[in-house]
Design a protein around this motif. Structure first.
Motif, PDB file in Angstrom:
ATOM      1  N   LEU A 160     -15.913 -57.254  51.002  1.00  0.00           N
ATOM      2  CA  LEU A 160     -16.699 -56.039  50.788  1.00  0.00           C
ATOM      3  C   LEU A 160     -18.248 -56.593  51.334  1.00  0.00           C
ATOM      4  CD1 LEU A 160     -15.904 -54.858  47.162  1.00  0.00           C
ATOM      5  CD2 LEU A 160     -15.791 -53.556  49.355  1.00  0.00           C
ATOM      6  N   LEU A 163     -19.251 -55.054  54.757  1.00  0.00           N
ATOM      7  CA  LEU A 163     -19.774 -53.513  55.000  1.00  0.00           C
ATOM      8  C   LEU A 163     -21.204 -53.351  54.895  1.00  0.00           C
ATOM      9  CD1 LEU A 163     -16.997 -52.046  52.369  1.00  0.00           C
ATOM     10  CD2 LEU A 163     -16.702 -52.544  54.975  1.00  0.00           C
ATOM     11  N   THR A 164     -21.802 -52.262  55.305  1.00  0.00           N
ATOM     12  CA  THR A 164     -23.048 -51.739  55.232  1.00  0.00           C
ATOM     13  C   THR A 164     -23.170 -51.155  53.825  1.00  0.00           C
ATOM     14  OG1 THR A 164     -22.607 -49.916  56.159  1.00  0.00           O
ATOM     15  CG2 THR A 164     -23.136 -51.412  57.664  1.00  0.00           C
ATOM     16  N   GLU A 167     -21.496 -48.066  54.011  1.00  0.00           N
ATOM     17  CA  GLU A 167     -19.868 -47.991  53.896  1.00  0.00           C
ATOM     18  C   GLU A 167     -19.386 -48.053  52.517  1.00  0.00           C
ATOM     19  OE1 GLU A 167     -19.488 -49.253  58.711  1.00  0.00           O
ATOM     20  OE2 GLU A 167     -19.425 -50.767  56.837  1.00  0.00           O
ATOM     21  N   ARG A 168     -20.007 -49.069  52.079  1.00  0.00           N
ATOM     22  CA  ARG A 168     -19.425 -49.425  50.877  1.00  0.00           C
ATOM     23  C   ARG A 168     -19.681 -48.290  49.680  1.00  0.00           C
ATOM     24  NH1 ARG A 168     -20.579 -55.545  47.823  1.00  0.00           N
ATOM     25  NH2 ARG A 168     -19.594 -54.898  45.825  1.00  0.00           N
ATOM     26  N   ARG A 198     -18.191 -43.350  58.119  1.00  0.00           N
ATOM     27  CA  ARG A 198     -18.308 -44.419  57.013  1.00  0.00           C
ATOM     28  C   ARG A 198     -17.187 -44.981  56.547  1.00  0.00           C
ATOM     29  NH1 ARG A 198     -24.023 -42.251  54.596  1.00  0.00           N
ATOM     30  NH2 ARG A 198     -25.256 -42.495  56.470  1.00  0.00           N
ATOM     31  N   GLY A 202     -15.459 -48.690  57.514  1.00  0.00           N
ATOM     32  CA  GLY A 202     -15.338 -49.680  56.349  1.00  0.00           C
ATOM     33  C   GLY A 202     -14.148 -50.151  56.023  1.00  0.00           C
ATOM     34  N   LYS A 205     -13.101 -52.699  59.048  1.00  0.00           N
ATOM     35  CA  LYS A 205     -13.710 -53.800  58.678  1.00  0.00           C
ATOM     36  C   LYS A 205     -12.906 -54.611  57.463  1.00  0.00           C
ATOM     37  CE  LYS A 205     -18.454 -52.696  59.950  1.00  0.00           C
ATOM     38  NZ  LYS A 205     -19.814 -52.147  59.498  1.00  0.00           N
ATOM     39  N   LEU A 206     -12.501 -53.957  56.398  1.00  0.00           N
ATOM     40  CA  LEU A 206     -11.957 -54.537  55.210  1.00  0.00           C
ATOM     41  C   LEU A 206     -10.623 -55.198  55.600  1.00  0.00           C
ATOM     42  CD1 LEU A 206     -12.798 -52.046  52.116  1.00  0.00           C
ATOM     43  CD2 LEU A 206     -13.429 -54.484  52.435  1.00  0.00           C
TER      44      LEU A 206
END
Length: 217
Positions: A160, A163-164, A167-168, A198, A202, A205-206
């Motif tokens: 986590l 993430l920005t 996004e989170r 977002r 996100g 990325k995860l």
């Protein structure tokens, strides 16, 4: 012409109706040839927003209708429709007339998107159901399973971090509160498209971060 004759004529007219005629049931609209459909998509491929608006106006109703029939939820169908036309805008250059009509190309994307959404909703329901089942509780009490869950929790918390904040916040609101995209957008007071972007970025990325962690562990 008697009642029976009028009935037969109406039945014959219904049978002869084409998809194009259904799209342009309004007498004020003229029939559009497949050549004109293809030319419209070619203009969209060059970034012509006016052409995209025309294409949307001509087809969004049948896309939405198909989506509603598949997902059986109007709000989900609206999101599917937006996704479909987002794809049409991005992929217009890939359209090949040899593979079928423009409307058929769009409807195939709509069907695929709607089925994906339906499967997602069904998986989410199963996950929520399993989380409250006695079997899940029993498994969580097993020491080895408890250790695995804690380890996965550590991996997730580390992931986590990539993430920005926006996004989170969007992901946590959507998945932990079990809300739809529209509800998340309303709660965060953000445009629907922004929220969806977002969440998607996100999640990508995860997936990447978790995949690297699992390879290293």
């Amino acid at each position: 012409m008697g009642p029976e004759g009028r009935h037969n004529a109406a039945a014959s007219e219904r049978k002869s109706s084409t998809l194009g005629q259904l799209l342009y049931a309004d007498a004020s609209r003229t029939f559009v040839s497949e050549k004109d459909w293809a030319a419209l998509v070619q203009r969209v491929a060059t970034g012509d927003e006016a052409a995209f608006h025309v294409l949307y106006e001509r087809t969004h109703r049948i896309v939405f209708t198909l989506a509603v029939r598949i997902v059986n939820n109007r709000e989900s169908a609206e999101e599917v429709t937006l996704d479909v036309f987002h794809d049409v805008w991005r992929r217009a250059a890939t359209y090949d007339a040899a593979g079928g009509s423009v409307v058929g190309w769009i409807m195939n994307q709509a069907r695929s998107r709607a089925i994906d959404r339906l499967r997602f909703e069904q998986r989410k329901k199963r996950v929520n159901s399993d989380a409250h089942s006695p079997v899940s509780v029993a498994v969580e009490r097993d020491p080895r399973t408890t250790f695995d869950i804690r380890e996965q929790g550590v991996l997730l918390r580390d992931a986590l971090k990539v993430l920005t904040p926006d996004e989170r916040r969007a992901i946590e609101t959507a998945f932990f509160s079990d809300l739809t995209y529209g509800e998340v957008a309303a709660r965060l007071n953000q445009p629907l498209g922004t929220v969806k972007t977002r969440i998607r970025s996100g999640l990508a990325k995860l997936r990447q971060a978790l995949g690297q962690d699992l390879e290293e562990s």
